[in-house]
Design an enzyme around this catalytic site. Structure first.
Site, PDB file in Angstrom:
ATOM      1  N   THR A 137     -21.075  30.123   6.535  1.00 34.95           N
ATOM      2  CA  THR A 137     -19.944  29.344   6.376  1.00 34.95           C
ATOM      3  C   THR A 137     -19.564  28.800   4.898  1.00 34.95           C
ATOM      4  OG1 THR A 137     -21.363  27.317   6.389  1.00 34.95           O
ATOM      5  CG2 THR A 137     -20.627  28.068   8.557  1.00 34.95           C
TER       6      THR A 137
ATOM      7  N   TYR B 257     -31.105  16.079   1.603  1.00 38.34           N
ATOM      8  CA  TYR B 257     -30.439  16.776   2.754  1.00 38.34           C
ATOM      9  C   TYR B 257     -31.785  16.980   4.000  1.00 38.34           C
ATOM     10  CZ  TYR B 257     -28.707  20.827   5.305  1.00 38.34           C
ATOM     11  OH  TYR B 257     -27.759  21.333   6.394  1.00 38.34           O
TER      12      TYR B 257
ATOM     13  N   LYS C 261     -31.651  15.357   7.684  1.00 43.73           N
ATOM     14  CA  LYS C 261     -31.698  16.180   8.685  1.00 43.73           C
ATOM     15  C   LYS C 261     -32.664  16.060   9.731  1.00 43.73           C
ATOM     16  CE  LYS C 261     -27.623  18.164   8.005  1.00 43.73           C
ATOM     17  NZ  LYS C 261     -26.554  17.929   8.867  1.00 43.73           N
TER      18      LYS C 261
ATOM     19  N   ASP D 134     -12.813   9.414   7.275  1.00 45.34           N
ATOM     20  CA  ASP D 134     -13.682   9.285   6.442  1.00 45.34           C
ATOM     21  C   ASP D 134     -15.063   8.936   7.118  1.00 45.34           C
ATOM     22  OD1 ASP D 134     -15.723   8.858   4.408  1.00 45.34           O
ATOM     23  OD2 ASP D 134     -14.340   7.659   3.025  1.00 45.34           O
ATOM     24  N   VAL D 135     -15.887   9.734   7.534  1.00 40.00           N
ATOM     25  CA  VAL D 135     -16.967   9.368   8.299  1.00 40.00           C
ATOM     26  C   VAL D 135     -18.014   8.447   7.746  1.00 40.00           C
ATOM     27  CG1 VAL D 135     -16.814  11.661   9.577  1.00 40.00           C
ATOM     28  CG2 VAL D 135     -18.348  11.272   7.590  1.00 40.00           C
TER      29      VAL D 135
ATOM     30  N   ASP E  55     -11.260  15.068  10.335  1.00 42.32           N
ATOM     31  CA  ASP E  55     -11.677  15.531   8.883  1.00 42.32           C
ATOM     32  C   ASP E  55     -11.232  14.768   7.811  1.00 42.32           C
ATOM     33  OD1 ASP E  55     -13.248  18.430   8.236  1.00 42.32           O
ATOM     34  OD2 ASP E  55     -12.042  17.773   6.657  1.00 42.32           O
TER      35      ASP E  55
END
Length: 251
Positions: free
Chosen positions: A191, A156, A160, A63-64, A37
């Site tokens: 969440t 988004y 996705k 850091d993805v 993370d």
């Protein structure tokens, strides 16, 4: 024997929400888990929670969206656990329903980098190790917005949908090398990322008319993830599984 006994897993976005729930659930079933993370403090807290309960876990800073950071995180996981049998690409970001004309180039690039390019970077860093071992499982977290329109904003929803396509393509390309690739499409889940609108009275009223009649929990996703990464799902490839209380199926 526990369902993931002797296996190791790398979970991006593992410090909170769906990633944290998966990390804890996988560890309960015997996996050694790397919580990767960008929030190192929270990642260490999750790792400490798992180890204090008798499990095996490490925190890994990542850091993805940065290739060097991704490669370093993967190498740290391999140094600790010697291999990676399970990869869960869970890190993601939301665009607050910004439609195309309201989406700046900066926001578009940010959402694309976190939600889609990151899967390419992390998967490409992990896959060679899995292929060398002759076996591995990649689980991608998409969204109900990846199966229809209207579930998010322009960026988004587009990313996705891209996750679904990337999942199918990885499965087609590497299934014969022993790599299983599937995805989960969560519905509205309680969440931190969606807390600001999931508590809305209108949202809850709308959900009450759907089959499950409730908002989902991170545990719902973790349970589905556990099945898909376990040997029990060994003949399941290229599937995107909606875990949404039936929302997508009746729209």
């Amino acid at each position: 024997m526990k369902r993931l006994e002797g296996k190791s897993a790398l979970i991006t976005g593992g410090a909170s929400g769906l990633g944290r729930a998966q990390a804890i659930r996988f560890a309960e079933e015997g996996a050694a888990v790397a919580i990767a993370d960008i929030n190192a403090e929270k990642a260490h807290a999750v790792a400490d929670e798992i180890t204090s309960g008798g499990g095996t876990a490490i925190a890994v800073s990542i850091d993805v969206t940065d290739e060097k950071s991704v490669i370093a995180a993967v190498q740290s996981t391999i140094n600790a656990f010697h291999r990676i049998e399970i990869l869960s690409n869970t890190a993601g970001a939301f665009d607050n329903f910004a439609q195309s004309l309201d989406t700046s180039r900066e926001l578009w690039d940010k959402i694309v980098a976190i939600n889609l390019t990151s899967l390419y970077l992390v998967s490409n860093a992990v896959l060679p190790h899995m292929i060398a071992n002759g076996r591995g499982v990649v689980l991608n977290i998409t969204s109900g917005a990846g199966l229809r329109g209207g579930g998010g904003g322009a960026a988004y929803t587009s990313t996705k949908h891209g996750v679904v396509g990337f999942t199918r393509q990885l499965a087609a390309a590497y299934g014969h090398k022993g790599i299983r690739v599937n995805a989960i499409a969560p519905g509205l889940i309680d969440t931190p990322m969606v807390a600001h609108f999931s508590s809305d009275a209108g949202t809850k009223a709308g959900l009450s008319a759907k089959p499950a009649g409730r908002i989902g929990t991170a545990q719902d996703i973790a349970n589905a993830a556990l099945f898909l990464v376990s040997d029990e799902a060994d003949f399941i490839h290229a599937v995107t599984l909606p875990v949404d209380g039936g929302l997508v199926e009746i729209l």
